[in-house]
Scaffold this motif. Structure first.
Motif, PDB file in Angstrom:
ATOM      1  N   UNK A   1       3.641   2.012   3.771  1.00 29.26           N
ATOM      2  CA  UNK A   1       3.426   2.025   2.355  1.00 29.26           C
ATOM      3  C   UNK A   1       3.294   3.432   1.800  1.00 29.26           C
ATOM      4  N   UNK A   2       2.572   4.284   2.505  1.00 29.11           N
ATOM      5  CA  UNK A   2       2.373   5.655   2.019  1.00 29.11           C
ATOM      6  C   UNK A   2       3.700   6.400   1.913  1.00 29.11           C
ATOM      7  N   UNK A   3       4.536   6.250   2.924  1.00 33.25           N
ATOM      8  CA  UNK A   3       5.841   6.919   2.897  1.00 33.25           C
ATOM      9  C   UNK A   3       6.702   6.380   1.757  1.00 33.25           C
ATOM     10  N   UNK A  81      -1.522   2.398  -5.991  1.00 34.45           N
ATOM     11  CA  UNK A  81      -0.226   1.736  -5.907  1.00 34.45           C
ATOM     12  C   UNK A  81      -0.441   0.526  -5.020  1.00 34.45           C
ATOM     13  N   UNK A  82      -0.277  -0.655  -5.577  1.00 30.03           N
ATOM     14  CA  UNK A  82      -0.464  -1.905  -4.849  1.00 30.03           C
ATOM     15  C   UNK A  82       0.899  -2.401  -4.414  1.00 30.03           C
ATOM     16  N   UNK A  83       1.163  -2.342  -3.122  1.00 32.82           N
ATOM     17  CA  UNK A  83       2.419  -2.836  -2.566  1.00 32.82           C
ATOM     18  C   UNK A  83       2.119  -4.186  -1.931  1.00 32.82           C
ATOM     19  N   UNK A  84       2.821  -5.216  -2.381  1.00 30.42           N
ATOM     20  CA  UNK A  84       2.575  -6.568  -1.882  1.00 30.42           C
ATOM     21  C   UNK A  84       3.883  -7.225  -1.492  1.00 30.42           C
ATOM     22  N   UNK A  85       3.787  -8.358  -0.812  1.00 28.65           N
ATOM     23  CA  UNK A  85       4.971  -9.010  -0.232  1.00 28.65           C
ATOM     24  C   UNK A  85       5.778  -7.988   0.575  1.00 28.65           C
ATOM     25  N   UNK A  90      12.302  -4.100   6.668  1.00 31.93           N
ATOM     26  CA  UNK A  90      13.227  -3.510   5.697  1.00 31.93           C
ATOM     27  C   UNK A  90      12.569  -2.420   4.846  1.00 31.93           C
ATOM     28  N   UNK A  91      11.300  -2.096   5.125  1.00 30.29           N
ATOM     29  CA  UNK A  91      10.535  -1.105   4.365  1.00 30.29           C
ATOM     30  C   UNK A  91      10.657  -1.361   2.867  1.00 30.29           C
TER      31      UNK A  91
END
Length: 121
Positions: A1-3, A81-85, A90-91
């Motif tokens: 996620x950070x990248x 930054x909320x990354x979900x699903x 596949x990044x």
């Protein structure tokens, strides 16, 4: 996620014609209280905490005491930054940003701080 967020910030600043700032975007060291250092379009520092889950947008996440203290000290320049699903293979994931007075948008449950986003009514 950070990248993923770092790449996003570099691309966004470059598109804004600010490759000078894009060159300064970096992933923070452990213990700094945030994950990615960047800038906004007005040259102000931006401290980004990245919270990634394979679950949906409202899946609870954890914050350390250090992350919470950093958030409280940098109200005007801090965002999540909320990354979900998130699909690690596949990044890729869906994303939204929480900014402004971040703490007022969260339910903080003391523990190591279990955090859940407030659902709109």
């Amino acid at each position: 996620g950070e990248r993923l967020v770092q790449e996003h910030e570099v691309r966004w600043l470059t598109e804004k014609g600010r490759s000078d700032l894009a060159d300064q975007v970096r992933i923070a060291l452990d213990g700094e209280g945030y994950d990615v250092f960047s800038y906004d379009e007005d040259d102000n520092e931006k401290f980004i905490e990245v919270k990634t889950t394979r679950g949906d947008a409202y899946t609870s996440f954890f914050m350390t005491e250090n992350e919470l203290a950093f958030m409280q000290l940098h109200v005007g320049s801090y965002c999540i930054f909320r990354i979900f699903n998130f699909d690690a293979e596949n990044n890729f994931g869906e994303v939204f940003m929480i900014h402004g007075h971040v703490e007022s948008q969260l339910h903080l449950i003391p523990n190591v701080y279990s955090v859940a986003l407030k659902k709109e009514s």
